[in-house]
Design a protein around this motif. Structure first.
Motif, mmCIF file in Angstrom:
data_model
loop_
_atom_site.group_PDB
_atom_site.id
_atom_site.type_symbol
_atom_site.label_atom_id
_atom_site.label_comp_id
_atom_site.label_asym_id
_atom_site.label_seq_id
_atom_site.Cartn_x
_atom_site.Cartn_y
_atom_site.Cartn_z
ATOM 1 N N TYR A 46 12.609 -7.053 10.629
ATOM 2 C CA TYR A 46 11.243 -7.517 10.412
ATOM 3 C C TYR A 46 10.766 -7.192 9.002
ATOM 4 O O TYR A 46 11.296 -6.312 8.319
ATOM 5 N N THR A 47 9.755 -7.937 8.592
ATOM 6 C CA THR A 47 8.947 -7.631 7.421
ATOM 7 C C THR A 47 7.541 -7.370 7.939
ATOM 8 O O THR A 47 7.058 -8.100 8.804
ATOM 9 N N ALA A 48 6.888 -6.331 7.445
ATOM 10 C CA ALA A 48 5.533 -6.003 7.888
ATOM 11 C C ALA A 48 4.638 -5.808 6.673
ATOM 12 O O ALA A 48 5.092 -5.372 5.616
ATOM 13 N N MET A 49 3.366 -6.146 6.833
ATOM 14 C CA MET A 49 2.403 -5.975 5.747
ATOM 15 C C MET A 49 1.161 -5.282 6.278
ATOM 16 O O MET A 49 0.730 -5.531 7.405
ATOM 17 N N THR A 50 0.590 -4.406 5.450
ATOM 18 C CA THR A 50 -0.661 -3.754 5.808
ATOM 19 C C THR A 50 -1.477 -3.533 4.542
ATOM 20 O O THR A 50 -1.046 -3.876 3.442
ATOM 21 N N GLU B 252 10.755 0.773 5.986
ATOM 22 C CA GLU B 252 11.033 1.138 4.594
ATOM 23 C C GLU B 252 10.051 0.431 3.662
ATOM 24 O O GLU B 252 9.957 -0.800 3.666
ATOM 25 N N PHE B 253 9.328 1.209 2.868
ATOM 26 C CA PHE B 253 8.384 0.623 1.906
ATOM 27 C C PHE B 253 9.156 -0.149 0.840
ATOM 28 O O PHE B 253 10.109 0.352 0.257
ATOM 29 N N LYS B 254 8.717 -1.398 0.577
ATOM 30 C CA LYS B 254 9.429 -2.254 -0.368
ATOM 31 C C LYS B 254 8.615 -2.609 -1.602
ATOM 32 O O LYS B 254 9.149 -2.638 -2.705
ATOM 33 N N GLN B 255 7.337 -2.923 -1.433
ATOM 34 C CA GLN B 255 6.564 -3.289 -2.616
ATOM 35 C C GLN B 255 5.077 -3.137 -2.357
ATOM 36 O O GLN B 255 4.613 -3.164 -1.218
ATOM 37 N N GLU B 256 4.350 -2.981 -3.470
ATOM 38 C CA GLU B 256 2.892 -2.910 -3.436
ATOM 39 C C GLU B 256 2.329 -4.106 -4.192
ATOM 40 O O GLU B 256 2.772 -4.414 -5.300
ATOM 41 N N ASN B 257 1.370 -4.772 -3.568
ATOM 42 C CA ASN B 257 0.660 -5.877 -4.208
ATOM 43 C C ASN B 257 -0.794 -5.466 -4.417
ATOM 44 O O ASN B 257 -1.589 -5.506 -3.471
ATOM 45 N N PRO B 258 -1.163 -5.042 -5.629
ATOM 46 C CA PRO B 258 -2.571 -4.730 -5.864
ATOM 47 C C PRO B 258 -3.448 -5.967 -5.651
ATOM 48 O O PRO B 258 -3.117 -7.061 -6.113
ATOM 49 N N THR C 288 -7.636 -11.847 -6.124
ATOM 50 C CA THR C 288 -6.245 -12.284 -6.131
ATOM 51 C C THR C 288 -5.361 -11.092 -5.806
ATOM 52 O O THR C 288 -5.822 -9.948 -5.776
ATOM 53 N N ASP C 289 -4.081 -11.341 -5.543
ATOM 54 C CA ASP C 289 -3.132 -10.233 -5.415
ATOM 55 C C ASP C 289 -1.810 -10.631 -6.038
ATOM 56 O O ASP C 289 -1.447 -11.806 -6.068
ATOM 57 N N ASN C 290 -1.123 -9.637 -6.576
ATOM 58 C CA ASN C 290 0.180 -9.829 -7.217
ATOM 59 C C ASN C 290 1.023 -8.585 -6.995
ATOM 60 O O ASN C 290 0.486 -7.476 -6.902
ATOM 61 N N GLU C 291 2.324 -8.754 -6.955
ATOM 62 C CA GLU C 291 3.213 -7.597 -6.929
ATOM 63 C C GLU C 291 2.992 -6.795 -8.212
ATOM 64 O O GLU C 291 2.780 -7.366 -9.286
ATOM 65 N N GLU C 292 3.012 -5.473 -8.113
ATOM 66 C CA GLU C 292 2.558 -4.620 -9.213
ATOM 67 C C GLU C 292 3.369 -4.766 -10.495
ATOM 68 O O GLU C 292 2.860 -4.481 -11.588
ATOM 69 N N ASN C 293 4.636 -5.215 -10.413
ATOM 70 C CA ASN C 293 5.450 -5.391 -11.614
ATOM 71 C C ASN C 293 5.535 -6.845 -12.071
ATOM 72 O O ASN C 293 6.256 -7.152 -13.022
ATOM 73 N N PHE D 50 0.592 -3.424 1.219
ATOM 74 C CA PHE D 50 1.884 -2.750 1.248
ATOM 75 C C PHE D 50 2.836 -3.554 2.130
ATOM 76 O O PHE D 50 2.470 -3.949 3.242
ATOM 77 N N ILE D 51 4.052 -3.782 1.641
ATOM 78 C CA ILE D 51 5.039 -4.555 2.390
ATOM 79 C C ILE D 51 6.217 -3.652 2.730
ATOM 80 O O ILE D 51 6.720 -2.913 1.876
ATOM 81 N N PHE D 52 6.636 -3.720 3.993
ATOM 82 C CA PHE D 52 7.730 -2.909 4.518
ATOM 83 C C PHE D 52 8.782 -3.811 5.151
ATOM 84 O O PHE D 52 8.501 -4.953 5.520
#
Length: 307
Positions: free
Chosen positions: A109-113, A130-136, A277-282, A301-303
């Protein structure tokens, strides 16, 4: 203690929209827009929306849908809760959602919160996700912003009314969108949807509410920026920017900045105040948004995990 059931009736969906708009105050939708999103999702994703009720009140919602490529057996999972829900109950809701995924025969699965509900991040970490990425998620106040769009030599930037454009330009828009979309950071494969499903988005209430801007060189679309003013029925005079992207061959010419400025000036002229808006932090797009004046307000946060 809790009653679990699939949300189907208009009354159920009205409660879902109310909960969703409190969970995502920076991206509200109307009941009709929510129903439109449900109607346009292809059946192959087998999406289900489960409500959790306590004494007749909706206190949480689960969403579960299959992710492309379907043969990989992956689900996209999402939980929203009222602030009053305890951490113990949040843990139970996440466990119930994982059980639903297993019952559907899925393997991962992929999960977002959201950082607005830190207890949900803790609940996913507690089950080994497992934490994968942060989207501010960032916002800009248009009442304090007025950056003009710089012209780009040889390029015309204009509104693009998708459903009223010739099919050749619709397909050009589709090709450009997916060329850039496949570069968007995401922890699992992004799969290009069929053209017919792409068109369906613009026919739905949420798509009709949006306003697209494109950068054109002759008949070729080099880039685009989407913006959606929130419907008046939400009571929110803000807007959200969707996807902004540029073909690889046309990058580093100032197109993304010019497109964003056109979209923001459009919202300012409509009397909109805040734009989110939101974008991946990098992602370079996040840095561009900061340069234009956006400021982070919270994060997604995406896991990923196994079932």
């Amino acid at each position: 203690m809790f009653e679990y059931r699939i949300l189907e009736s208009d009354d159920d969906l009205r409660r879902l929209v109310s909960l969703r708009n409190r969970y995502f105050p920076d991206n509200p939708v109307t009941l009709e827009e929510q129903k439109g999103m449900i109607a346009m999702l292809p059946a192959r994703f087998e999406k289900q929306r489960w409500g959790v009720f306590s004494e007749g009140e909706l206190v949480a919602c689960f969403a579960i849908e299959r992710e492309d490529p379907l043969e990989e057996g992956r689900e996209f999972l999402f939980v929203m809760t009222e602030e009053s829900v305890s951490r113990q109950d949040v843990d139970a809701f996440v466990q119930r959602l994982l059980e639903l995924g297993r019952d559907r025969g899925s393997r991962s699965y992929t999960a977002m919160t959201s950082s607005l509900r830190p207890e949900l991040r803790s609940a996913w970490e507690a089950v080994g996700a497992e934490f994968k990425q942060e989207n501010p998620v960032s916002a800009i106040d248009l009442r304090e912003w007025d950056i003009p769009a710089e012209p780009v030599p040889g390029v015309t930037i204009r509104r693009f009314d998708f459903l009223n454009e010739p099919e050749a330009l619709q397909r050009e828009h589709y090709d450009m969108f997916w060329e850039a979309m496949l570069d968007v950071p995401w922890p699992t494969p992004i799969v290009k949807e069929p053209f017919e499903e792409f068109v369906d988005y613009f026919k739905a209430p949420l798509g009709r509410q949006g306003r697209d801007w494109v950068a054109m060189e002759g008949d070729r679309i080099l880039g685009m920026s989407q913006v959606r003013p929130f419907h008046a029925d939400t009571g929110n005079l803000g807007a959200s920017t969707g996807f902004t992207g540029v073909r690889k061959e046309a990058r580093r010419r100032g197109l993304a900045r010019a497109l964003k400025c056109h979209a923001l000036q459009d919202m300012k002229a409509m009397g909109r105040t805040m734009v989110y808006t939101d974008n991946e932090e990098n992602n370079p797009m996040y840095q561009l948004n900061l340069q234009l004046g956006f400021r982070q307000v919270h994060s997604l946060f995406i896991f990923t995990g196994t079932l």
